[in-house]
Design a protein around this motif. Structure first.
Motif, PDB file in Angstrom:
ATOM      1  N   ILE A 163       0.812  -1.215   0.000  1.00 41.45           N
ATOM      2  CA  ILE A 163       0.000   0.000   0.000  1.00 41.45           C
ATOM      3  C   ILE A 163       0.848   1.268   0.000  1.00 41.45           C
ATOM      4  O   ILE A 163       0.303   2.367  -0.117  1.00 41.45           O
ATOM      5  N   ILE A 164       2.168   1.130   0.096  1.00 37.97           N
ATOM      6  CA  ILE A 164       3.031   2.314   0.100  1.00 37.97           C
ATOM      7  C   ILE A 164       2.843   3.162  -1.161  1.00 37.97           C
ATOM      8  O   ILE A 164       2.764   4.392  -1.080  1.00 37.97           O
ATOM      9  N   PRO A 165       2.765   2.543  -2.372  1.00 34.79           N
ATOM     10  CA  PRO A 165       2.562   3.389  -3.566  1.00 34.79           C
ATOM     11  C   PRO A 165       1.283   4.205  -3.519  1.00 34.79           C
ATOM     12  O   PRO A 165       1.194   5.271  -4.137  1.00 34.79           O
ATOM     13  N   GLY A 166       0.253   3.723  -2.813  1.00 34.97           N
ATOM     14  CA  GLY A 166      -0.965   4.506  -2.651  1.00 34.97           C
ATOM     15  C   GLY A 166      -1.918   4.468  -3.823  1.00 34.97           C
ATOM     16  O   GLY A 166      -2.888   5.215  -3.844  1.00 34.97           O
ATOM     17  N   ASP A 167      -1.689   3.598  -4.805  1.00 30.36           N
ATOM     18  CA  ASP A 167      -2.562   3.505  -5.973  1.00 30.36           C
ATOM     19  C   ASP A 167      -3.363   2.216  -5.884  1.00 30.36           C
ATOM     20  O   ASP A 167      -2.877   1.145  -6.241  1.00 30.36           O
ATOM     21  N   ILE A 168      -4.604   2.310  -5.397  1.00 27.78           N
ATOM     22  CA  ILE A 168      -5.409   1.111  -5.190  1.00 27.78           C
ATOM     23  C   ILE A 168      -5.759   0.439  -6.512  1.00 27.78           C
ATOM     24  O   ILE A 168      -5.865  -0.789  -6.589  1.00 27.78           O
ATOM     25  N   GLY A 169      -5.915   1.232  -7.583  1.00 28.90           N
ATOM     26  CA  GLY A 169      -6.247   0.652  -8.881  1.00 28.90           C
ATOM     27  C   GLY A 169      -5.159  -0.273  -9.387  1.00 28.90           C
ATOM     28  O   GLY A 169      -5.428  -1.387  -9.861  1.00 28.90           O
ATOM     29  N   THR A 170      -3.910   0.178  -9.283  1.00 28.82           N
ATOM     30  CA  THR A 170      -2.785  -0.648  -9.711  1.00 28.82           C
ATOM     31  C   THR A 170      -2.665  -1.894  -8.851  1.00 28.82           C
ATOM     32  O   THR A 170      -2.382  -2.983  -9.352  1.00 28.82           O
ATOM     33  N   LEU A 171      -2.893  -1.746  -7.545  1.00 23.31           N
ATOM     34  CA  LEU A 171      -2.821  -2.887  -6.644  1.00 23.31           C
ATOM     35  C   LEU A 171      -3.885  -3.929  -6.991  1.00 23.31           C
ATOM     36  O   LEU A 171      -3.613  -5.133  -6.993  1.00 23.31           O
ATOM     37  N   ILE A 172      -5.107  -3.468  -7.302  1.00 24.95           N
ATOM     38  CA  ILE A 172      -6.170  -4.395  -7.663  1.00 24.95           C
ATOM     39  C   ILE A 172      -5.832  -5.142  -8.942  1.00 24.95           C
ATOM     40  O   ILE A 172      -6.043  -6.356  -9.050  1.00 24.95           O
ATOM     41  N   ASP A 173      -5.305  -4.421  -9.941  1.00 30.80           N
ATOM     42  CA  ASP A 173      -4.913  -5.074 -11.199  1.00 30.80           C
ATOM     43  C   ASP A 173      -3.807  -6.090 -10.960  1.00 30.80           C
ATOM     44  O   ASP A 173      -3.831  -7.203 -11.508  1.00 30.80           O
ATOM     45  N   PHE A 174      -2.828  -5.700 -10.151  1.00 32.25           N
ATOM     46  CA  PHE A 174      -1.709  -6.588  -9.835  1.00 32.25           C
ATOM     47  C   PHE A 174      -2.215  -7.850  -9.136  1.00 32.25           C
ATOM     48  O   PHE A 174      -1.850  -8.971  -9.495  1.00 32.25           O
ATOM     49  N   PHE A 175      -3.076  -7.653  -8.148  1.00 32.30           N
ATOM     50  CA  PHE A 175      -3.607  -8.784  -7.401  1.00 32.30           C
ATOM     51  C   PHE A 175      -4.487  -9.664  -8.279  1.00 32.30           C
ATOM     52  O   PHE A 175      -4.385 -10.897  -8.259  1.00 32.30           O
TER      53      PHE A 175
END
Length: 294
Positions: A177-189
């Motif tokens: 969560i350090i990058p702070g971009d939830i959209g990118t995290l969701i795509d990555f996950f």
């Protein structure tokens, strides 16, 4: 507006929004598939219960029963909630909103709209509690099976909980969560999870034919894993082909990097110098000890 009209609007909303709710939406196959990542993120808790079958009472009955009851119920709730958004808010209001549920609450609940953020906090707490309880068991079993450092298989001497795996998952969560971009995290996950779902279904289908006589206390029609395998494969291949992004490359590198650790430390059973001392330190600091028979 007459009082009766106002009451009808309050109860039934602007139902014409349901007819135009998807106007202007993305139409390309790649964008639609990528959008599924966000939907699957909301439903991802469906697989958490599988991580704790060892701790369930009568798991062969209760595990399928819990999934069969929970998934349809959750689906109905989510669909009805989204219908309520579209009947109260216009598509433009939904797109421009930072918190759709809060805007819906302000429009419908008035002074009681504080119940929306309160409900969100309760939901987040419940999700975090469930994730902490279940996800830590993966690292715990990996350590027990020799696929991870031994101290991850140890449990607290009093609480009987896998403290080290829980702390490890917490650390990984903080890093993500350090990058702070939830959209990118969701795509990555979503991309990474789809790879493992597809691989798991392939293994299950293969073993249906190569190990026909194995005892299977939980069994489903083979069409179900076939459907999951195909959908997961689409969720992996189409986003790369339609709109390749760098996070997909990072995900693949992260997965294949496991071979760097698996070959020497699992296959050849090599140990890192100083690991024994580090394990002893963890035992003292976290008050953990090997499980019986480890």
């Amino acid at each position: 507006m007459h009082r009766s009209d106002y009451i009808c609007k309050l109860l039934f909303g602007y139902t014409e929004n349901l007819e135009i709710g998807f106007e202007g939406s993305a139409s390309s196959f790649g964008q639609i598939v990528t959008a599924f990542y966000g939907g699957l993120w909301a439903y991802d808790g469906w697989n958490n219960l599988n991580f704790i079958t060892e701790e369930l009472q009568n798991p062969y009955r209760n595990l399928p029963l819990a999934i069969i009851i929970a998934l349809p119920l959750t689906t109905v709730c989510y669909v009805l909630i989204n219908v309520s958004y579209l009947t109260v808010l216009t598509p433009q209001e939904i797109i421009s909103s930072n918190a759709v549920a809060v805007d819906w609450g302000n429009a419908v609940l008035g002074p009681a709209s504080f119940l929306i953020p309160l409900g969100v906090v309760m939901s987040v707490f419940g999700t975090a509690n469930g994730s902490m309880f279940t996800a830590g068991r993966i690292s715990h079993v990996a350590g027990r099976e020799g696929h991870a450092p031994d101290f991850l298989s140890y449990i607290h001497i009093e609480k009987k909980t896998p403290v080290a795996p829980i702390l490890l998952n917490s650390l990984l969560g903080i890093l993500m969560i350090i990058p702070g971009d939830i959209g990118t995290l969701i795509d990555f996950f979503g991309f990474t999870a789809s790879i493992f779902y597809c691989a798991a279904m392939v293994a299950l289908i293969v073993m249906r034919f190569t190990k026909k006589n194995e005892h299977r206390p939980i069994k489903v029609p083979i069409i179900i894993p076939i459907i999951v395998m195909l959908v997961s494969a689409i969720l992996v291949v189409v986003p790369i082909a339609a709109a390749p992004q760098v996070q997909y490359f990072y995900a693949l590198c992260f997965i294949f990097a496991g071979l760097i650790f698996y070959v020497p430390f699992v296959y050849y059973k090599k140990t890192v110098p100083g690991m024994k001392s580090f394990t002893i330190f963890c035992q003292k600091a976290l008050q953990i000890a090997p499980t019986t028979g480890h």
